[in-house]
Design an enzyme around this catalytic site. Structure first.
Site, PDB file in Angstrom:
ATOM      1  N   ASN A   6       0.842  -1.200   0.000  1.00  0.00           N
ATOM      2  CA  ASN A   6       0.000   0.000   0.000  1.00  0.00           C
ATOM      3  C   ASN A   6       0.877   1.250   0.000  1.00  0.00           C
ATOM      4  O   ASN A   6       0.765   2.123   0.880  1.00  0.00           O
ATOM      5  CB  ASN A   6      -0.952  -0.008   1.194  1.00  0.00           C
TER       6      ASN A   6
ATOM      7  N   HIS B  56      -7.998   3.428   8.694  1.00  0.00           N
ATOM      8  CA  HIS B  56      -8.509   2.121   8.284  1.00  0.00           C
ATOM      9  C   HIS B  56      -9.893   1.849   8.857  1.00  0.00           C
ATOM     10  O   HIS B  56     -10.707   1.171   8.221  1.00  0.00           O
ATOM     11  CB  HIS B  56      -7.545   1.007   8.712  1.00  0.00           C
TER      12      HIS B  56
END
Length: 513
Positions: free
Chosen positions: A350, A381
């Site tokens: 990521n 998140h």
């Protein structure tokens, strides 16, 4: 009643592809997502060939990219797409109407606050029953873009040149964007569903036809024309797109054949936990986590291919004189699978999110940078407890890895054989650490996480980590010069990192350390 509830969670968007979903046996929300990404791939080729800067003015390109992006949101998420549109419009009003000295703070609080409220609803309203491709995914990407632009706008309009790093100078924005530019940057069809987050100036250069010429100028000093598209033939992205689509096909096959046969939830199955030997449980944890990665590889690589197909993502010419289209690449699969430290794993996983965390938090926090960055990452998140187990345990693991590396690595650099042994040992230790750290991220809830920790003797793992950190600190106090050397090397490392205009994945220098 149960059947109706199940149907309600198949998708919040269009049901046009329900027959396809039932035929293939895939959830409708995932079918909708894949259909939009494949349509985006075709639209991206059309966008590059027929709406190129030489055929259409920037306003048309902005409008088309925005309208297609909004259409994808509505198709996939229905009325839930209003959440994404709301936070984008609210953030634009902040940029236009608030004091430029505080625009980055207000934008961060607004975007992260709205995202957190939506994330809380996933846990407490839907009780973990939310879709795997719900609207919070695009909202997370939009949050990155909103905050990135706000900080870069603050850099360009409030800070003096000497207060900025070379990278910040390069990306600083000196003029507030217009409404269409802002909407296009945040909602364009190339990245609205799964990202990645790009820098605002790179995106505007792409829309206005300067993207490739600017990258070539930064890399080699060539290409002196104002508009690169009419001075130099653009390198074709087709080879890069084809290569990335082949990777996607391989990941899809792996998912269908392997991933489905190794469910992560089996790690906390009561019978498996109580009857399987420890080594069997450890082996299954290792292989199930390995098998869980290809779905992320697929989504991020396909998103990268979509951007490349539109002509966006050109990095420059590599050392062999070939065009590289990895400017906004979100992962380095080889780097992930061969990582010999937890930091290297994070650096290659990521990637654009890591760069975002570095841009808005790690480079700007006055102290406790590592802890604050992990906290922001966890908040971004979501609020599933498993995320916080992962990020909280990642902090001591990262510290322990640093301590061990500084203490013993120099003993293994004398020969190739010793270095290879060290690499194999650290690779195995990294994979073991990932088994412990990443599993709660996939399990989400507290109860299965605690079951997993107990079954894997996690307390022993934590004690060993703390012992490594303590021993390293004891060693440092005995050698006062080590502290000076460490800070000196860290300072030179930081300055060399700041000099990098664009991160190169193999160097691992531009991500959170």
């Amino acid at each position: 009643m149960g059947e109706q509830a199940d149907t309600a969670f198949k998708t919040t968007g269009s049901k046009w592809l329900l027959p396809v979903s039932e035929y293939l046996g895939f959830p409708l929300d995932q079918v909708n997502f894949l259909a939009c990404q494949l349509f985006a791939l075709a639209a991206a080729f059309w966008f590059r060939l027929y709406l190129s800067p030489s055929h259409a003015n920037p306003l048309v390109r902005h409008a088309v990219a925005t309208l297609l992006g909004i259409a994808f949101l509505i198709f996939c998420f229905g009325w839930y797409s209003v959440h994404i549109l709301t936070v984008v419009v609210a953030s634009y009003l902040i940029i236009v109407n608030t004091d430029i000295n505080n625009v980055h703070r207000y934008s961060m609080v607004t975007a992260m606050g709205y995202l957190t409220v939506c994330q809380v609803s996933r846990v407490f309203i839907f009780n973990y029953g939310i879709l795997s491709t719900d609207f919070s995914g695009p909202l997370m990407i939009v949050t990155q873009k909103i905050t990135t632009l706000a900080f870069q706008l603050h850099d360009g309009m409030c800070k003096k040149s000497e207060q900025l790093t070379p990278e910040q100078k390069l990306l600083a924005i000196n003029v507030r964007p217009s409404l269409i530019e802002y909407l296009s940057y945040n909602l364009n069809f190339l990245s609205v569903l799964v990202g990645p987050c790009s820098d605002y100036k790179d995106y505007i250069d792409f829309i206005e036809g300067r993207h490739i010429s600017q990258r070539l100028r930064q890399r080699s000093g060539t290409c002196t024309g104002q508009n690169g598209y009419d001075k130099t033939p653009d390198p074709s992205p087709l080879p890069a797109v084809c290569q990335k689509l082949l990777v996607c096909c391989g990941c899809m096959l792996f998912f269908l054949i392997v991933t489905r046969s190794l469910p992560v939830t089996h790690n906390v199955d009561p019978y498996f936990v109580s009857h399987a030997p420890f080594l069997n449980r450890l082996n299954y944890a290792f292989f199930s986590i390995q098998a869980a990665r290809p779905k992320f590889y697929f989504a991020w690589t396909l998103a990268d291919a979509v951007n490349n197909a539109a002509g966006f993502g050109f990095l420059g010419m590599d050392e062999n004189g070939q065009p590289s289209w990895d400017l906004i690449c979100n992962l380095n699969i080889l780097g992930i699978e061969t990582a010999t430290s937890f930091k290297t794993f994070i650096d290659n996983w990521n990637i654009r999110t890591g760069i975002w965390l570095k841009t808005v938090c790690y480079d700007r926090a006055p102290k406790h940078r590592l802890a604050l960055t992990f906290i922001l990452s966890a908040l971004w998140h979501g609020v599933y407890p498993g995320y916080y187990f992962t990020f909280i345990t990642a902090i001591p693991i990262t510290m322990a890895a640093r301590a061990i590396r500084k203490s013993i690595r120099h003993y293994f650099l004398g020969s190739r054989g010793l270095k290879l042994s060290y690499d194999i040992l650290t690779w195995a230790a990294t994979q073991l650490a990932i088994c412990y750290t990443v599993m709660p991220f996939l399990l989400l809830a507290v109860e299965p996480t605690l079951v997993y920790y107990r079954s894997m003797y996690f307390h022993v793992h934590i004690i060993s980590i703390l012992a490594a950190i303590a021993l390293h600190r004891k060693h440092k106090t005995r050698d006062p010069s080590a502290t000076t050397k460490t800070f000196s090397s860290a300072s030179s490392f930081s300055s060399s990192c700041s000099a990098q205009c664009q991160p190169v994945h193999s160097n691992n220098n531009d991500k959170v350390d």
